[in-house]
Design an enzyme around this catalytic site. Structure first.
Site, PDB file in Angstrom:
ATOM      1  N   GLY A   1       0.946  -0.870   0.001  1.00  0.00           N
ATOM      2  CA  GLY A   1       0.231   0.295   0.302  1.00  0.00           C
ATOM      3  C   GLY A   1       0.828   1.283  -0.047  1.00  0.00           C
ATOM      4  O   GLY A   1       2.204   1.037  -0.516  1.00  0.00           O
TER       5      GLY A   1
ATOM      6  N   GLU B   1      -1.303  -5.601  -1.383  1.00  0.00           N
ATOM      7  CA  GLU B   1      -1.097  -6.275   0.254  1.00  0.00           C
ATOM      8  C   GLU B   1      -0.442  -5.224   1.419  1.00  0.00           C
ATOM      9  O   GLU B   1       0.659  -5.158   1.140  1.00  0.00           O
ATOM     10  CB  GLU B   1       0.105  -7.024  -0.418  1.00  0.00           C
TER      11      GLU B   1
ATOM     12  N   GLY C   1       0.343  -3.201   4.482  1.00  0.00           N
ATOM     13  CA  GLY C   1       1.033  -3.373   5.689  1.00  0.00           C
ATOM     14  C   GLY C   1       0.800  -2.358   6.751  1.00  0.00           C
ATOM     15  O   GLY C   1      -0.069  -2.166   7.188  1.00  0.00           O
TER      16      GLY C   1
ATOM     17  N   ARG D   1      13.972   1.621  13.887  1.00  0.00           N
ATOM     18  CA  ARG D   1      13.776   1.676  12.768  1.00  0.00           C
ATOM     19  C   ARG D   1      14.934   3.134  12.351  1.00  0.00           C
ATOM     20  O   ARG D   1      15.393   2.692  11.394  1.00  0.00           O
ATOM     21  CB  ARG D   1      12.603   2.380  12.321  1.00  0.00           C
TER      22      ARG D   1
ATOM     23  N   CYS E   1      22.928   0.114  26.145  1.00  0.00           N
ATOM     24  CA  CYS E   1      24.597   0.150  26.044  1.00  0.00           C
ATOM     25  C   CYS E   1      25.169   0.371  24.459  1.00  0.00           C
ATOM     26  O   CYS E   1      25.569  -0.915  23.422  1.00  0.00           O
ATOM     27  CB  CYS E   1      25.238  -0.451  27.238  1.00  0.00           C
ATOM     28  N   GLU E   2      24.454   1.184  23.037  1.00  0.00           N
ATOM     29  CA  GLU E   2      25.054   1.559  22.132  1.00  0.00           C
ATOM     30  C   GLU E   2      24.899   2.966  21.777  1.00  0.00           C
ATOM     31  O   GLU E   2      23.780   3.052  21.700  1.00  0.00           O
ATOM     32  CB  GLU E   2      23.392   0.691  21.173  1.00  0.00           C
TER      33      GLU E   2
END
Length: 431
Positions: free
Chosen positions: A248, A290, A292, A330, A361-362
């Site tokens: 979509g 389709e 989502g 994301r 821890c990143e």
């Protein structure tokens, strides 16, 4: 606001689907996924009504499960009389547990294992969307073993380069997905498929990418697919019954994103396809879409609690929250834009610039950079908008952090759809 299910109440708090987000944060704790069931159903009906209006009763909407998959969501999709697009045995299993028939399920993926194929056929999957020759041979072998004729679509790449995140651009010739039309491999695959005894070729599938706002991409993709359909009819005498034109439209993550009139866009696509079909003298195939993200994206919001606020003099200020890349990876993956607000200060002036970061821890654990918000302090509730798609479904246990619950809201009443993970859940499979 970027979506009509978000408001600010008389207390100055952000509301979602008619409920005060601060009350919800107190009731369920944070991090917390919220999903608006009424908005999900509304989005389903926008697509269903438009496809039926412009493509006829045979047209079908599938929900792309990868956007978000859990039992209650499958129940809602089934209740709305939509099919499902699944990409793993796990999604199939979840759908089965939700009581969903797999008759209208389409199994996607570029590397279905022998187990996946056997499991799907045993559970009477409606269709495979076949990516490559090796997969086709495996499906033929298993279908023969189980003495069935398996329906399939072939996934083809039309060679469309859409202007979206590179990681979600799937229609190019050199994509890992599908078989390319441009190289001649798609034609050879169709010819090969037609010679298989336990396979029924129903049609073709293409997917140009995700977060697409412009219908021109669908027009270009449809033109390539219809030309291919006409070419195959001429050369091989096979005429497709089904054309799946893919996912979509995009959703609004920020005020800069355009407002999409889905009905008007589907009308435009239908007019183009009908004219093209007539020009090519081919039969009108059943059209499938389709969506989502555009079903569940704006139905979601994530709430966090601020832990620390830190300013590095002469550089920048950080707001750290109790979630992060474990519940929303994301930004780390795509630098995806989001609208971020302090839910308990929704009317206050946004005159402080922060980087909103997570607790992992990143150093790449970032939710959003350079966010203008009111002055933040420990205990504030941060809301990230439009998180219904690819947040819960991509969540992880990195740093052994438990995944948040999913709370659904319907008719201004909240209920738990997925419980918060416990520490016991973290070690459940450890030996």
């Amino acid at each position: 606001m970027i979506c009509d299910n978000i408001r600010i109440n008389e207390d100055g708090n952000l509301t979602f689907a008619g409920l005060d987000t601060i009350d919800l944060a107190k009731k369920y704790g944070t991090p917390l996924y919220l999903m608006d069931e009424d908005k999900i159903r509304e989005n389903c009906n926008i697509y269903k009504d438009a496809l039926k209006k412009y493509f006829g009763d045979s047209a079908r909407v599938l929900y792309a499960s990868k956007a978000a998959a859990f039992k209650r969501l499958y129940e809602i999709i089934d209740d709305e009389d939509m099919g499902i697009d699944v990409v793993s045995s796990g999604e199939i299993y979840t759908a089965i547990k939700a009581g969903v028939s797999l008759q209208n399920a389409y199994f996607h993926g570029n590397n279905k294992t022998d187990f996946d194929i056997k499991y799907a056929i045993e559970n009477k999957i409606g269709y495979f969307v076949v990516d490559n020759i090796e997969e086709l041979d495996a499906i033929e072998k298993e279908s023969s073993r189980q003495c069935i004729i398996q329906k399939i679509l072939l996934r083809l790449t039309p060679g469309i380069d859409v202007h979206t995140y590179e990681a979600v651009n799937t229609g190019k010739v050199d994509s890992k997905f599908g078989t390319a039309i441009e190289t001649g491999q798609a034609e050879k695959m169709v010819e090969y498929t037609l010679g298989l005894k336990n396979i029924e070729l129903c049609g073709f599938h293409s997917h140009i990418g995700s977060q697409v706002f412009n219908s021109d991409n669908y027009l270009n993709g449809s033109e390539k697919m219809l030309d291919f359909i006409a070419d195959i009819k001429s050369k091989l005498g096979y005429e497709t019954k089904v054309l799946n034109i893919g996912g979509g439209y995009g959703v609004r993550y920020t005020q800069d994103d355009p407002i999409i009139d889905i009905d008007a866009n589907i009308k435009k696509v239908s007019e183009f396809i009908k004219k093209k079909v007539k020009t090519l003298s081919i039969n009108m195939p059943q059209i499938i879409m389709e969506p989502g993200r555009s079903i569940v994206g704006d139905s979601g919001m994530t709430l966090y609690t601020v832990g620390t606020v830190k300013t590095i003099t002469g550089y920048k200020s950080y707001v750290s929250v109790d979630g992060g890349m474990t519940d929303n990876p994301r930004y780390a993956l795509y630098q995806s834009p989001y609208t971020v607000m302090i839910a308990n200060k929704a009317r206050e002036k946004e005159d402080f610039k922060y980087s909103v970061v997570g607790r992992c821890c990143e150093s790449g654990d970032i939710i959003q950079e350079d966010v203008m918000m009111p002055k933040a302090k420990r205990g504030d509730i941060v809301a990230v908008l439009t998180t219904g798609a690819y947040n819960y479904s991509m969540a992880s246990n990195y740093n052994r952090i438990t995944r948040p619950p999913v709370v659904m809201i319907k008719d201004k009443k909240d209920y738990l759809a997925v419980r918060r993970e416990s520490f016991e859940d973290l070690v459940r499979n450890d030996i």
